[in-house]
Design an enzyme around this catalytic site. Structure first.
Site, PDB file in Angstrom:
ATOM      1  N   HIS A 252      -1.469   2.782   4.590  1.00  0.00           N
ATOM      2  CA  HIS A 252      -2.413   3.708   3.946  1.00  0.00           C
ATOM      3  C   HIS A 252      -2.302   5.091   4.595  1.00  0.00           C
ATOM      4  O   HIS A 252      -2.000   5.194   5.779  1.00  0.00           O
ATOM      5  CB  HIS A 252      -3.843   3.158   4.107  1.00  0.00           C
TER       6      HIS A 252
ATOM      7  N   GLU B 233       0.826  -1.202   0.000  1.00  0.00           N
ATOM      8  CA  GLU B 233       0.000   0.000   0.000  1.00  0.00           C
ATOM      9  C   GLU B 233       0.872   1.268   0.000  1.00  0.00           C
ATOM     10  O   GLU B 233       1.785   1.396   0.832  1.00  0.00           O
ATOM     11  CB  GLU B 233      -0.924  -0.022   1.233  1.00  0.00           C
TER      12      GLU B 233
ATOM     13  N   THR C 163      -6.047   1.133  -5.374  1.00  0.00           N
ATOM     14  CA  THR C 163      -5.447  -0.126  -4.928  1.00  0.00           C
ATOM     15  C   THR C 163      -6.019  -1.317  -5.691  1.00  0.00           C
ATOM     16  O   THR C 163      -5.283  -2.224  -6.087  1.00  0.00           O
ATOM     17  CB  THR C 163      -5.689  -0.311  -3.413  1.00  0.00           C
TER      18      THR C 163
ATOM     19  N   ASP D 128       1.599  -0.205  -4.929  1.00  0.00           N
ATOM     20  CA  ASP D 128       0.349  -0.106  -5.699  1.00  0.00           C
ATOM     21  C   ASP D 128       0.169   1.251  -6.370  1.00  0.00           C
ATOM     22  O   ASP D 128      -0.253   1.354  -7.511  1.00  0.00           O
ATOM     23  CB  ASP D 128      -0.873  -0.460  -4.826  1.00  0.00           C
ATOM     24  N   HIS D 129       0.525   2.318  -5.641  1.00  0.00           N
ATOM     25  CA  HIS D 129       0.357   3.687  -6.159  1.00  0.00           C
ATOM     26  C   HIS D 129       1.020   4.633  -5.175  1.00  0.00           C
ATOM     27  O   HIS D 129       1.418   4.226  -4.086  1.00  0.00           O
ATOM     28  CB  HIS D 129      -1.127   4.033  -6.320  1.00  0.00           C
TER      29      HIS D 129
HETATM   30  C1  GP9 Z   1      -9.121  -0.316   0.554  1.00  0.00           C
HETATM   31  C2  GP9 Z   1      -7.642  -0.302   0.605  1.00  0.00           C
HETATM   32  C3  GP9 Z   1      -7.039   1.041   0.263  1.00  0.00           C
HETATM   33  O1  GP9 Z   1      -9.628  -1.584   0.780  1.00  0.00           O
HETATM   34  O2  GP9 Z   1      -7.121  -1.295  -0.227  1.00  0.00           O
HETATM   35  O3  GP9 Z   1      -7.390   1.443  -0.999  1.00  0.00           O
HETATM   36  P1  GP9 Z   1      -6.917   2.851  -1.592  1.00  0.00           P
HETATM   37  O4  GP9 Z   1      -7.662   3.918  -0.854  1.00  0.00           O
HETATM   38  O5  GP9 Z   1      -5.435   2.974  -1.376  1.00  0.00           O
HETATM   39  O6  GP9 Z   1      -7.257   2.779  -3.044  1.00  0.00           O
END
Ligand code: GP9
Length: 412
Positions: A196, A38, A80, A256-257
């Protein structure tokens, strides 16, 4: 077959027979463990703050891995979940809605389905609730045999949005071990969550001593969270080694980003990141995520590849190592161990028609003519960019083909 040929031509790729491909099947029959981290950008890799490495475990893994240091995110509005989609399909995420919402009812040709043909069990782990990003539909659409969500983790050891990454890895490890002892080959996609935004790690889990100027800043907290997930990954790898599972695995780690979106963070944080980078924090840095391919005994000693690449290239690269040809599969990425040039469409967080090639990042405005080309290394503006018009047209064509292809895929 015609479509496949057209895509290859648009991408400027030549067909290479499997027996002539570098590393084809070099990891055939191994278990595949893919860790999607994440918010992980590339810049914390190899970085030291106050004399301490931010990601010591990943840095050690990289010494024995193929490490792609200039891979760019291609996620769409599904963030994500789009990264999960890209890893498993090598198709373009849809541009206006999360792909999981638009096409949760589809059957995607995918990595889990390809591996199923080779006798693998496939599973995906994420500690959030399954309805988030409509994963309840996405996972069957991607062909995973089993998903493990919040209910599996039982809301234990919560940090931020769900169970901690340490907890996720520990619980997932038990599942992987159960497959190992019964000799069932597996593909496990581990999708982390603890790092996150806003990157808050409980003080008793913090192992990074920040210099004063980073303390209580978003950037400092981001570095702490990257250090946290790095430790959790290190512990998982230690456990794989203890159980004799490491040598028979392919271990993939990627971001992921972005986590620190330079248009949304404060000037103070922009300056802090710029200090860490040694140059002004710009779009190219923001979209740059790491891709680490670790195959014990095969990718040693490690190599760093600084060629331009994107998230849709991850699946073909992994497939090649596992001995899967993808000759009959529609994909928009390419095997990075068997190609030298690239052309990557990015159409979210940047306007539609934006692309990377080996020389520039191009961002259109109303169209090509009033767009801006940036040098891929310095992000300086390149005035004379007319010669890239062909790449712009090719990218739009590729994206349109992907959209049409996905629209016509069968429903579940
Ligand atoms: C949500 C988590 C975060 O289930 O995977 O998603 P994001 O906000 O980073 O797209």
């Amino acid at each position: 077959e015609e479509l496949k040929k057209e895509i290859m031509e648009l991408k400027g790729l030549e067909y290479i027979p499997p027996e002539e491909r570098n590393y084809f099947g070099a990891a055939e029959g191994r278990n595949l463990i893919v860790i999607q981290v994440e918010s992980m950008q590339n810049f914390p890799i190899g970085l030291k703050v106050g004399g301490q490495e931010v990601t010591p475990n990943m840095n050690r893994i990289i010494e024995k891995s193929f490490y792609f240091s200039r891979l760019f995110q291609q996620t769409g509005p599904g963030n994500t979940s789009d990264a999960e989609f890209l890893m498993n399909t090598s198709l373009f995420p849809t541009p206006f809605n999360p792909t999981s919402q638009t096409y949760g009812n589809k059957i995607f040709p995918s990595l889990p389905r390809l591996l199923k043909e080779k006798g693998y069990a496939s599973m995906t782990f994420h500690a959030d609730e399954i309805e988030f990003w409509n994963r309840i539909e996405l996972y069957p659409a991607l062909g995973f045999d089993t998903y493990y969500d919040e209910t599996f983790f039982g809301k234990k050891d919560i940090i931020g949005m769900g169970s901690s990454d340490e907890y996720l890895f520990n619980k997932a490890f038990e599942v992987l071990k159960a497959h190992h002892v019964t000799d069932q080959k597996f593909y496990a996609h581990l999708v982390t969550l603890t790092t996150h935004h806003p990157f808050t790690i409980p003080s008793d889990r913090i192992t990074l001593d920040l210099p004063e100027k980073f303390q209580n800043t978003l950037t400092g907290n981001y570095l702490i969270s990257m250090n946290y997930v790095d430790r959790a990954i290190g512990e998982l790898i230690d456990r794989l080694k203890e159980e004799g599972m490491y040598e028979e695995s392919v271990i993939v780690i990627y971001g992921d980003h972005f986590g620190l979106q330079q248009s949304a963070i404060s000037e103070e944080d922009t300056n802090l990141v710029s200090d860490l980078l040694g140059h002004e924090y710009k779009t190219i840095d923001r979209l740059n995520i790491p891709f680490i391919l670790h195959v014990p005994g095969v990718t040693e000693p490690g190599q760093t590849f600084d060629k331009v690449s994107g998230q849709m290239d991850m699946m073909p690269t992994v497939a090649n190592l596992l001995g899967i040809t993808l000759d009959d599969q529609i994909i928009f990425g390419q095997d990075l161990l068997n190609s030298d040039q690239n052309l990557l469409g990015v159409r979210y967080y940047l306007p539609i028609g934006s692309f990377f090639n080996d020389e520039i990042l191009f961002i259109p405005e109303k169209g090509f003519e009033d767009g801006t080309a940036y040098d891929i290394h310095t992000e300086e503006v390149i005035e004379d960019f007319e010669k890239y018009k062909e790449d712009y047209d090719r990218v739009l064509k590729l994206e349109a083909i992907s959209d049409e292809y996905m629209k016509n895929l069968p429903e579940r």
